[in-house]
Design a protein around this motif. Structure first.
Motif, short mmCIF file in Angstrom:
data_model
loop_
_atom_site.label_atom_id
_atom_site.label_comp_id
_atom_site.label_asym_id
_atom_site.label_seq_id
_atom_site.Cartn_x
_atom_site.Cartn_y
_atom_site.Cartn_z
N ALA A 1 -18.70 46.76 29.13
CA ALA A 1 -18.55 47.39 27.81
C ALA A 1 -17.71 46.55 26.87
O ALA A 1 -17.72 46.77 25.65
CB ALA A 1 -17.91 48.77 27.97
N GLU A 2 -17.01 45.58 27.40
CA GLU A 2 -16.12 44.76 26.57
C GLU A 2 -16.92 43.88 25.61
O GLU A 2 -18.02 43.41 25.93
CB GLU A 2 -15.23 43.90 27.47
CG GLU A 2 -14.28 44.74 28.32
CD GLU A 2 -13.40 43.90 29.23
OE1 GLU A 2 -13.24 42.70 28.95
OE2 GLU A 2 -12.90 44.45 30.23
N GLY A 3 -16.36 43.71 24.42
CA GLY A 3 -17.01 42.88 23.40
C GLY A 3 -18.07 43.62 22.60
O GLY A 3 -18.79 43.00 21.82
N LYS A 4 -18.15 44.94 22.76
CA LYS A 4 -19.18 45.73 22.08
C LYS A 4 -18.52 46.69 21.08
O LYS A 4 -17.33 46.99 21.15
CB LYS A 4 -20.00 46.54 23.08
CG LYS A 4 -20.55 45.76 24.27
CD LYS A 4 -21.60 44.78 23.87
CE LYS A 4 -22.40 44.26 25.07
NZ LYS A 4 -21.60 43.80 26.20
N SER A 5 -19.35 47.22 20.18
CA SER A 5 -18.89 48.24 19.23
C SER A 5 -20.03 49.19 18.91
O SER A 5 -21.19 48.90 19.18
CB SER A 5 -18.36 47.59 17.95
OG SER A 5 -19.40 46.90 17.28
#
Length: 351
Positions: free
Chosen positions: A30-34
């Motif tokens: 999920a990291e690096g997402k928005s």
């Protein structure tokens, strides 16, 4: 102004003990997402899970929804005192509140096609044991806020009536304040876990949905769910239930594990990238849990601890470091606010 006040509160708020049972690396992807891409990343993490049968749920509830006294944890009635198995719905009874409990689809099954629609029909993250009479009164009406002119359960704990929330005026069902966040996070889970299906859920009763995979909900419904999520933080009950469901279904509700996921996807952090640093060590080291006398607190930093009733009344406060206990005689649901130089945390506990 009210929304901004809750934003500032939530941006400083974590439920630290939520992180204690998360498998290492569970949310790494999920990291690096928005916003929508973050929601899709969470969908890919939680979508594959063990499907339960409808009969399985009776037994599952004995693990996921057991009160500290061993009775059924019913979030629709304030007066029920059900015993597992003995008081479960057998097809009759339930004509008075407190008589029988049954299996409630908090996200109505008619919205996604009914009994033939799997695995939604038996997903424990929106299935709860509930008083049969109150459940029947709720029907498939959407959640909302109301004066309860059509029906109120004992002591006005749950209500049915015309919506008083801006953007929708139809009939809605309003649960008690202490469980509104629980149900909001259940709905956000459903929108995420079934991202590949939700756009096709077009039953006429789904007035909360907008037939898209993102943002999934009508504007008024998003505002309602955000309000409930912010005002009713994750509780010890929710955390324990999340962990219990994980042992059965092998997936988790990300919005219980990290409440800020809600803000990154639907709220006031939509323009920010999730970096995975929200669960910092200085936050997760602070814990609060109920004790026989009141509440126990651990904190490596000097902390001011305040205990409030759900209505906001302060009933106890103390400064602690390392570990301490605040004693109070009252029983019920409480908000425990912990303030250190590094963080502000809110825990919801029952005693």
């Amino acid at each position: 102004m009210l929304k901004r006040t809750y934003l500032l509160f939530v941006m400083q708020l974590f439920v630290a003990i939520a992180y204690s049972q998360i498998p290492s690396g569970y949310y790494n992807n999920a990291e690096g997402k928005s916003n929508s891409s973050l929601k899709t990343a969470l969908y890919l993490i939680i979508k594959d899970h063990v499907q339960r049968t409808y009969t399985n749920l009776w037994t599952d509830f004995q693990t996921t929804d057991k009160r500290t006294d061993g009775k059924v944890w019913d979030m629709y009635s304030s007066t029920s005192n059900f015993t597992f198995v003995t008081d479960q719905d057998t097809g009759s009874g339930g004509t008075v509140e407190g008589d029988k409990y049954n299996r409630e689809h908090s996200f109505p099954n008619s919205w996604f096609g009914g009994v033939q629609s799997s695995p939604m029909y038996t997903d424990l993250f929106h299935m709860y044991p509930a008083d049969k009479l109150v459940n029947n009164k709720r029907g498939n009406y959407p959640f909302g806020e109301t004066a309860g002119e059509i029906y109120q359960s004992n002591s006005g704990f749950s209500k049915l009536g015309n919506s008083t929330f801006p953007g929708y005026s139809g009939v809605v069902f309003e649960p008690a304040d202490e469980y509104k966040g629980d149900f909001a996070r259940s709905y956000l889970y459903m929108a995420t876990c079934y991202e590949d299906k939700i756009a096709s859920w077009n039953y006429t009763g789904t007035v909360m949905l907008n037939q898209t995979s993102y943002p999934c909900f009508q504007n008024w419904a998003i505002n309602l769910l955000l309000k409930w999520h912010r005002q009713d933080p994750v509780s010890e009950k929710e955390i324990n239930r999340n962990n219990a469901v994980y042992t059965i279904q092998k997936n988790r509700n990300p919005f219980i594990d990290n409440p800020l996921f809600v803000e990154y996807i639907w709220g006031d952090r939509m323009d920010q990238i999730y970096t995975g640093i929200d669960a910092g060590a200085e936050v997760t080291a602070v814990r609060a849990w109920s004790s026989e006398k009141g509440v126990m607190i651990t904190s490596p930093e000097k902390a001011v601890v305040c205990v409030y009733r759900i209505d906001g009344t302060l009933i106890a406060s103390e400064q602690i470091q390392d570990q301490g206990e605040l004693s109070f005689a009252e029983h019920g649901m409480f908000l425990v606010k912990v303030l250190t130089d590094k963080c502000k945390l809110t825990f919801k506990i029952s005693k």
